[in-house]
Enzyme design. Structure first.
Site, PDB file in Angstrom:
ATOM      1  N   LYS A 196       0.822  -1.211   0.000  1.00 14.86           N
ATOM      2  CA  LYS A 196       0.000   0.000   0.000  1.00 14.86           C
ATOM      3  C   LYS A 196       0.860   1.267   0.000  1.00 14.86           C
ATOM      4  O   LYS A 196       0.434   2.310  -0.504  1.00 14.86           O
ATOM      5  CB  LYS A 196      -0.947  -0.017   1.209  1.00 14.86           C
ATOM      6  N   GLU A 236      -1.941   7.985   7.697  1.00 19.19           N
ATOM      7  CA  GLU A 236      -2.586   8.949   6.818  1.00 19.19           C
ATOM      8  C   GLU A 236      -3.677   9.679   7.583  1.00 19.19           C
ATOM      9  O   GLU A 236      -4.110   9.253   8.662  1.00 19.19           O
ATOM     10  CB  GLU A 236      -3.153   8.272   5.562  1.00 19.19           C
ATOM     11  N   ARG A 245      -8.321  -7.665  -8.452  1.00 17.43           N
ATOM     12  CA  ARG A 245      -9.097  -8.904  -8.609  1.00 17.43           C
ATOM     13  C   ARG A 245     -10.558  -8.535  -8.781  1.00 17.43           C
ATOM     14  O   ARG A 245     -10.927  -7.373  -8.659  1.00 17.43           O
ATOM     15  CB  ARG A 245      -8.924  -9.772  -7.365  1.00 17.43           C
TER      16      ARG A 245
END
Lengths: 166, 494, 494, 166
Positions: free
Chosen positions: B123, B206, B298
């Site tokens: 990430k 974040e 996916r």
């Protein structure tokens, strides 16, 4: 014969009585004329006081599952003998689970003296909490299930030490 | 540049279970392709095993271990003569090493290339890549330099902040920190948890957006550099950071925002060299404006809502892309039509913090009707255990506009007969009936905000009597009435 | 001009049975309206009776008589407090006297005004009206003037010709005449038959088009003079002049033809002052060009294919129109999306001239999957008798294009488990698998033309063994295994 | 025990034989290892020589209905005793229907002399025509069902007059 059910957090005693025109369901002081007709594939036509309902019924373990009124309901069928023992009405020295559930609070430890009516343990079954209370004065012999444990119907929960022969 | 595809896909091994295995097998049948499903012993009688053309047992101590056993799955593919593998979602779907092993075994992985999975699976790298390409990410800090410099950078973001694991995603391993005091302790705990959960202790921080919306965009990219989006999905209704209700289009976007959002998603897909179906997730602040959250490489659980409004079969599109075909349509060829909603029917108790429930499927009658789709891997007698995810089925409703889709979904939730395990269908119906849902005032804490109004109401007296009467009359029978087919067998005894 | 609607519709009596009664009840539930269904004693346990909020028995000697008993139906509506009546299709749906009686009883008829039903029900007057409005009808002759003048006019049309009953329609009471010699005899027989069947001996003669296509257009008109079409339906695959497979869009129309056709239908609706949902049927000659055939002033059996590609609920639209609302969309707002096909699953034997079969529904497992819809009134244990129409269910498949819709339909036909009565699902699957169907080389004699290729193939040895093994092993069991729910009831005995 | 089925226009004799490892289905000279496992809701897992098939089975009246290989099959179960009588193998003087069906041809009338083996009537059941033939020389006593009539299993079809005692 009287039946005891747990549904939506309530304990309900129900009695089906054959009457000349059919069957009555007796719930406390109320009486309802009821009939159930199998339609196949788990579907039934239930009539209550002449009003028809579409229901689906299936049984598994100690519960009857009913789809009615647009949602599913789980009805616990209580074994009255076990319940009676647990509630203290019997002479047995071990409280047994009236239905499968989980131990949510334990109030006593082995060796602790207890008074009749004192809460020994609280169990949860079918969304409802039930207190297991001492059925006589005595001393706690064993706590058979610890906090958080799950158990089946008739599992021993709390025993009192045998009463001294006097 | 483009590798030659020597042979078209003819036989697909499905490395998954449950509803998604059934759903992939269904498309394979429709396309005239062979299907092989792997299964753990506990799934021997599952619908997926019945629906596939072949089924190969993967021996393992636990169910999850079987569906994660790369070597055994590749051996099953070789043994069955499968030429490709569809990973579904979850399990190995976003495992770059698995995708690489499939390639190395000379099979086709129906999904993006391993390096893309690896990039988007990290990430931190994914955010850097997206930011470098010029797309918006939330203000964030990664652990470079000294610890005090890091704390300084985090403080500059402004509290509250969210600690996330680099190898996390999908809401796993997240911690909210509301003040600088708690930061170091939480960071330490988050690193330990990440190390334990993902074998990768890296974390990043974040800005935590309060009451955000979670909106994602379906993208589809072929091997020839063409990237399109298939519109967005509003996924804000969540519990425990997990989606519960998804819909498309999002009622909160105006046409301009929608276009900017979807083009951003396509830009990101292009920037990372994406191939096959993927989903770019964004976070929307209540004040407006969106930031990249992560990309799922996916098929998504909630892909059916996109299928309902576009008319596409996304699994068929995945296979075409894996076959090396060009996309058969361009952006704009497939306008979204109507509104679609998905509800995840889960074995869980909404009254008890959505904790999983267990049981056995005693009776199942899926709802029907115009615009209704029911995707499930359920069959009668199936045990519902905590061994796998609590999702039992996906109920999808399509309507010409949002109000009709909601009305159809509510009716379908009431019509669904699924007995033997407690589930959340009635709760979902209450959510859809809530005025704030009708007004599309959604955010990721919607369910908590409205917890009291969404609580199970007391049954009416008539309901209570009907249920007790059903139970009492049922217990009187020696057996619940056997349906005719069984009763009729008597004369055949011999 | 526009009568005031004092109260919105709240409770609808459904004057029908079977799948259409279930389907109408479903929409009423979704709209939050009350439903009342009427039923004959033989339908006491039917799905329609179960699905409706209320059910009222209509006593009658035969099933059909109950559903045609205007007085009893009006009495049931009054008794139940219904404010409106939905007639479905068949039975009283196109009976102008019934519609007038509903109006006279102060109830709303969910359909067009009686005078429009009466006009379109008289096939001679309908054709004259359409021709006068400037739309194309097939060359034809009606019985004015002397008998010899009539024969002369018929001969001028050119043989072969078709004799039709003025009060017929839907393929009933038609005779092909291939030479002048046979004309008078056939006319006499046709008059007698029409008198017997419709109590109206008037007949007319029109040119018989060989190998025609049958294409119809769905129209929808509000009470405020707005008329739209919802695209066409190709209904050429028929047996015994009855539709078997319908699809939309028609693969044989180019965009220009489609527009001309659909605008003609809207023009006809406007010319006759149509209100509510209706269908204008056209005949297409192989050489091109189309002519008005008839107009059906009700919901059509095959309306679901239109719903699949437009996203509309036509029953909901019918109710809105009956409520006096304006159409909520304009022509062009609802582009058709994808392709939809409907197969009529009938209790009939395709190997024996599609003659009806009888039996009992022993096991029903509807097919599922993306784009699949199954409309039926079936339930386990239901007797299938010749008392009503042989249609058991409607299977509908939607896809992004025709090929996908066909593939999905074929799979769904194979997946449909419907045991206990012989039906035509496997035959329909062979029709859809035929190369001429894939090529859309359709006409109304398609099934006869390809009769040999569509015949039931000999079972393979493996199939024969599997079926015999199933039967032999099943007869060995004392009962076919009861599913768990029943077996589990043992301990409850009391 | 041998069973006789009518399926897809053929008469098939089947024999299930228990063997040590399971059950064999014997069809003429071929043998197949077979097994059937109930999965609930009318669905079964059928194994034939190690290959699994998904089938659905239901029984009604004199037929077993099977969904297999993407379509439904109706299997007529033949009562062998009735069939034997009808085929002339028995001593009875009335041919009974081996299974439900319809009379599609009648070749004889009461009082008509017939030879052993001569066709008396043709019936149709489960898509298959079956000739009812005279089981001995004799004279037709009664035709119990006219052309087009339907009948149930074991219904009398044609009788011969009693043989003269000689």
């Amino acid at each position: 014969m009287k039946q005891v059910f747990h549904v939506a957090g309530s304990r309900i005693e129900a009695l089906l009585m054959p009457v000349s025109e059919g069957t009555d369901l007796v719930l406390g002081e109320r009486r309802h004329r009821v009939a159930l007709r199998a339609l196949g594939d788990g579907e039934y036509r239930l009539e209550v006081d002449g009003v028809a309902h579409r229901v689906w019924i299936a049984a598994r373990g100690d519960a009857i599952h009913v789809h009615a009124s647009g949602r599913s309901w789980t009805v616990g069928v209580v074994d009255e003998l076990a319940e009676t023992a647990a509630a203290g009405g019997g002479a047995a020295d071990t409280a047994e689970a009236p239905m499968p559930g989980t131990v949510v609070r334990v109030h006593v430890a082995p060796g602790e003296p207890v008074k009749r009516g004192q809460t020994l343990m609280v169990i949860e079954s079918m969304k409802m909490e039930t207190a297991i209370v001492a059925w006589r004065d005595g001393v706690v012999g064993a706590v058979h299930r610890p906090l958080g444990a799950t158990f089946d119907r008739k599992a021993p929960l709390v025993s009192l030490e045998p009463e001294p022969k006097s | 540049m483009i590798e030659k595809m020597p042979m078209p896909i003819r036989k697909v091994l499905i490395a998954n279970r449950g509803e998604i295995a059934v759903r992939v097998a269904h498309t394979l049948r429709t396309l005239g392709l062979q299907s092989v499903v792997i299964y753990h012993a506990s799934d021997t009688l599952s619908l997926a095993v019945r629906e596939a053309d072949e089924a190969i047992e993967i021996p393992a101590a636990t169910g999850v271990a079987a569906y994660l056993d790369v070597e055994a799955i590749l051996a099953a593919a070789r043994r069955s003569g499968a030429d490709s593998i569809h990973p579904g979602y979850g399990f190995l779907a976003e495992n770059a090493d698995f995708a690489a092993a499939v390639d190395a075994a000379g099979l086709r992985f129906i999904g993006p290339p391993p390096e893309v999975i690896r990039l988007m699976g990290d990430k931190i790298r994914a955010r850097e890549c997206v930011a470098q390409a010029g797309f918006p990410i939330t203000p964030s800090a990664t652990e470079n330099g000294t610890a005090s410099e890091f704390v300084e950078r985090v403080s500059a973001i402004g509290f509250p902040v969210l600690i996330k694991a680099a190898a996390g995603g999908g809401g796993r391993g997240m911690r909210i920190v509301r003040s600088a005091d708690a930061l170091e302790g939480e960071l330490e705990a988050a690193r330990r948890e990440a190390e334990r959960s993902f074998k990768d202790g890296r974390v990043y921080v974040e800005r935590y957006v309060e009451r955000p919306r979670h909106i994602e965009v379906q993208v589809l990219s072929d091997r020839h550099g063409t990237h399109v989006h298939l519109g967005e999905r509003e996924c804000s209704v969540q519990r425990r950071f997990q989606k519960l209700i998804e819909e498309t289009p999002s009622a909160s976007l105006d046409p301009g925002e929608r276009e900017r959002l979807c083009e951003t998603a396509v830009g990101i897909a292009r920037a990372v060299g994406y191939v096959n179906a993927g989903t770019v997730e964004f976070i929307f602040a209540p004040s407006g404006g969106f930031h990249f959250l992560e990309m799922n490489t996916r098929l998504q659980v909630e892909h059916p809502v996109t299928e309902m409004v576009t008319g596409l079969d996304l699994v068929a599109e995945q296979i075409r892309v894996a076959d090396g075909e060009r996309l058969s349509f361009r952006q704009g060829d497939l306008p979204s039509r109507g509104h679609a909603i998905e509800c995840r029917i889960c074995a869980e108790d909404p009254q008890q913090g959505h904790t999983p429930t267990t049981g056995e499927v005693a009776l199942l009658r899926p709802p029907t009707g115009p615009g209704i789709r029911f995707d499930s891997g359920l069959c009668s007698g199936q045990r519902i255990t905590p061994a796998f995810d609590s999702m039992l089925a996906k109920l999808v409703a399509h309507g010409s506009e949002r109000g009709q889709a909601i009305a159809r979904m509510r009716q379908a939730l009431r019509d669904l007969v699924l007995l033997g395990v407690d589930h959340n269908a009635a709760y979902l119906e209450r959510v859809l009936a809530h005025p704030a849902f009708a007004a599309a005032k959604l955010h990721t804490h919607f369910l908590e905000e409205h917890r009291e109004e969404l609580a199970l109401p007391q049954p009416s007296e008539a309901e209570r009597v009907a249920v007790i009467a059903s139970a009492a009359l049922a217990t009187r029978r020696a057996t619940l009435d056997a349906p005719e087919p069984y009763a009729a067998m008597g004369p055949w005894r011999n």
